[in-house]
Design a protein around this motif. Structure first.
Motif, mmCIF file in Angstrom:
data_model
loop_
_atom_site.group_PDB
_atom_site.id
_atom_site.type_symbol
_atom_site.label_atom_id
_atom_site.label_comp_id
_atom_site.label_asym_id
_atom_site.label_seq_id
_atom_site.Cartn_x
_atom_site.Cartn_y
_atom_site.Cartn_z
ATOM 1 N N ALA B 239 0.841 -1.207 0.000
ATOM 2 C CA ALA B 239 0.000 0.000 0.000
ATOM 3 C C ALA B 239 0.875 1.255 0.000
ATOM 4 O O ALA B 239 0.584 2.224 -0.705
ATOM 5 C CB ALA B 239 -0.920 -0.004 1.209
ATOM 6 N N LEU B 240 1.970 1.231 0.751
ATOM 7 C CA LEU B 240 2.854 2.403 0.784
ATOM 8 C C LEU B 240 3.541 2.584 -0.575
ATOM 9 O O LEU B 240 3.787 3.709 -1.004
ATOM 10 C CB LEU B 240 3.883 2.260 1.909
ATOM 11 N N ILE B 242 2.120 1.911 -3.467
ATOM 12 C CA ILE B 242 1.083 2.557 -4.277
ATOM 13 C C ILE B 242 0.982 4.034 -3.913
ATOM 14 O O ILE B 242 0.899 4.912 -4.770
ATOM 15 C CB ILE B 242 -0.282 1.852 -4.049
ATOM 16 N N ALA B 243 1.052 4.323 -2.611
ATOM 17 C CA ALA B 243 0.975 5.717 -2.143
ATOM 18 C C ALA B 243 2.123 6.526 -2.756
ATOM 19 O O ALA B 243 1.905 7.626 -3.265
ATOM 20 C CB ALA B 243 1.040 5.764 -0.629
ATOM 21 N N GLN B 245 3.640 6.006 -5.518
ATOM 22 C CA GLN B 245 3.352 6.241 -6.946
ATOM 23 C C GLN B 245 2.360 7.397 -7.108
ATOM 24 O O GLN B 245 2.551 8.277 -7.943
ATOM 25 C CB GLN B 245 2.790 4.976 -7.584
ATOM 26 N N HIS B 246 1.304 7.402 -6.279
ATOM 27 C CA HIS B 246 0.304 8.473 -6.366
ATOM 28 C C HIS B 246 0.954 9.832 -6.075
ATOM 29 O O HIS B 246 0.679 10.821 -6.747
ATOM 30 C CB HIS B 246 -0.850 8.224 -5.391
ATOM 31 N N VAL B 247 1.819 9.862 -5.051
ATOM 32 C CA VAL B 247 2.479 11.122 -4.680
ATOM 33 C C VAL B 247 3.347 11.603 -5.828
ATOM 34 O O VAL B 247 3.257 12.765 -6.248
ATOM 35 C CB VAL B 247 3.342 10.931 -3.405
ATOM 36 N N HIS B 249 3.105 10.929 -8.929
ATOM 37 C CA HIS B 249 2.260 11.340 -10.055
ATOM 38 C C HIS B 249 1.641 12.718 -9.797
ATOM 39 O O HIS B 249 1.698 13.603 -10.637
ATOM 40 C CB HIS B 249 1.170 10.291 -10.276
ATOM 41 N N ALA B 250 1.101 12.878 -8.579
ATOM 42 C CA ALA B 250 0.431 14.138 -8.235
ATOM 43 C C ALA B 250 1.412 15.307 -8.292
ATOM 44 O O ALA B 250 1.099 16.387 -8.812
ATOM 45 C CB ALA B 250 -0.190 14.044 -6.847
ATOM 46 N N LEU B 251 2.622 15.069 -7.791
ATOM 47 C CA LEU B 251 3.595 16.157 -7.733
ATOM 48 C C LEU B 251 4.191 16.442 -9.103
ATOM 49 O O LEU B 251 4.436 17.593 -9.459
ATOM 50 C CB LEU B 251 4.697 15.813 -6.731
ATOM 51 N N VAL B 266 8.858 12.146 1.444
ATOM 52 C CA VAL B 266 7.760 11.192 1.647
ATOM 53 C C VAL B 266 8.291 9.763 1.528
ATOM 54 O O VAL B 266 8.058 8.918 2.390
ATOM 55 C CB VAL B 266 6.623 11.425 0.619
#
Lengths: 329, 329
Positions: B239-240, B242-243, B245-247, B249-251, B266
């Motif tokens: 899960a971390l 995946i987190a 990857q999301h961070v 991508h978002a940034l 992070v």
């Protein structure tokens, strides 16, 4: 106005989330889905904002308490909102039921009131998880605590049929959750299940998967027992919560003017991971359960999932898959 | 130079991570800890960068293969680096052993070569998880797959003694991992364990905990069976990931010039969560296992943990706790 094609019941009682959120989500849904009508079960006064033409109202004040024991649930014959919803599904007055209440009650009453499909001994709770590309489904997430070879093999077939229908896959890759990927790893019942699945013509079995690889795209369907699945689901939820905190902290201390927007973007991606609905599959009907404390977005996506399962004819596909199969037990 | 007080053995073979990383981490550690000397087990040519005065070298070329079955491991009497390290610990030539290799082998050979402490039937794998404030420990993370009431009660005592000594706690709050918090939730062996722990004067039992609440500060020690614990550990890791990857991508999509720094910050917070070492507790000695594919930082923190356990006298504290106790089995 367009003639309704789908009738979805929503049990608005016994939820941890405020009724206003449930109402708002349901309202958003019918506004966006003109081919769906709703059967709203709960306190009729809460439903004034819905257009009469699109809604049937089942007035009911009795909820199954969040913390009722399963024994209480089965004994209490009182007409709870959940029993009403399941009865409507059982006599085909609705195509699907969306519940926001007590999961345990949904599972035991679901089996009691809505019968299981032929060839299926136990329904399972299944949920979609989104990867950076595509998604995977995991079951059982808590409908069954027993760890039996035959049960896991049944879940593998259910999950495979579900992913093929709802995910539009040809031959879903099915993996067994284990603590290692080598053949000799894990408890005996898992190794026996692996042997059974390798022989099952109905299942495209790709072997064991470890929990850290869930999001790596190895498998479309991950099979485990209900205890482990429920723990995995909640572990992911807890870890993503911690990740959100780290992100907020890191961005707050960076003098990035736009960090608000980034935090929101990350949060929404991470929330989507845990707040979508899960489905109780294996019964004669579509049943979607919302996360315990969901908001209007969660309700709307649970309703969208219910519609998707009706359109994809999930129960019919499952029935076809299990017809004329040798009993696994 | 300061006279050595602690002697820690490092098994440098059978790891998935490059030897160079292990060497670098070990080197960083002794440079920062003048009161520790190392016993390096592996290919002597790899250890040229270490000061002779601070290191003993045990030349060994035989590793336990990462994927060896436990049966192979037990049958093969050949002098593997892991057997050497455990023997050094058994005859007190070293105070602790840090291993980077096969976990299963470490656990079975650990029990065989280094005996369990009196009153303890099975050692358990325990790991510290950091919360935004403080931390918690979880066990068993995979040393035992059996789900027996007595075993879980023993883990509760081990975890409690461990957290009190290493965490400097007075009365560690101990919780049982379950799929609900009400008394009637979960399988029978868990409900029986809860009754047993509520009566145990050695354990400050606070009840059940669900996996999504692990990081909420309800418990200092979380007790579960080795299969579930291992799955939780790896679920958090996945899960971390995946987190992260999301961070990223978002940034990346935000035009924040400093996003590189934020991503790194992070990542390091999230990595720390999973890449720290875990300890095999319940044996006559300190044994720390590194994450399978750790880097030099992971090795260094595993060595720091080993030193911490020696200083905190974890095995002695455990022995004291289990002396004169009624057998749980």
């Amino acid at each position: 106005m367009v003639a309704a094609r789908f009738q979805i019941a929503v049990d608005t009682l016994g939820s941890e989330s405020p009724t206003a959120q449930i109402i708002a989500g349901a309202r958003d849904f019918i506004d966006a889905n003109v081919d769906c009508d709703l059967t709203l079960i709960g306190r009729s006064r809460d439903f004034s904002c819905f257009p009469e033409s699109r809604c049937r109202i089942v007035d009911c004040a009795t909820a199954v308490p969040q913390h009722a024991t399963l024994l209480d649930v089965l004994r209490k014959k009182s007409d709870s909102s959940l029993r009403s919803g399941l009865s409507l599904l059982a006599d085909s007055s609705v195509d699907a039921l969306v519940s926001t209440g007590n999961s345990g009650a949904l599972m035991v009453l679901g089996r009691q009131i809505v019968s299981t499909l032929p060839g299926i001994t136990r329904p399972a709770m299944i949920k979609q998880f989104t990867r950076t590309t595509g998604s995977f489904w995991m079951l059982d997430l808590g409908a069954n605590l027993a760890r039996r070879r035959g049960l896991l093999s049944e879940f593998a077939r259910i999950g495979s049929a579900y992913a093929n229908s709802i995910g539009g896959l040809k031959e879903a890759k099915v993996a067994l959750l284990n603590i290692g990927t080598e053949a000799h790893k894990g408890p005996q019942y898992l190794r026996d299940t692996a042997v059974e699945l390798a022989r099952d013509p109905q299942v495209n079995f790709v072997g064991y998967i470890e929990a850290h690889a869930l999001f790596d795209g190895i498998a479309d369907v991950v099979v485990t027992d209900g205890f482990t699945g429920n723990v995995v689901l909640k572990s992911i939820e807890g870890a993503l919560g911690i990740a959100r905190q780290h992100v907020q902290h890191a961005l707050a201390s960076s003098d990035d003017s736009k960090h608000e927007a980034v935090v929101n973007k990350v949060n929404s991606s991470l929330n989507a991971q845990t707040y979508n609905g899960a489905s109780l599959v294996g019964l004669r009907g579509v049943i979607v359960k919302c996360h315990g404390n969901t908001n209007h977005i969660g309700i709307r996506s649970a309703l969208a999932l219910a519609k998707h399962e009706i359109v994809a004819q999930v129960p019919q596909r499952l029935e076809a898959q299990f017809e004329h199969l040798p009993d696994l037990h």
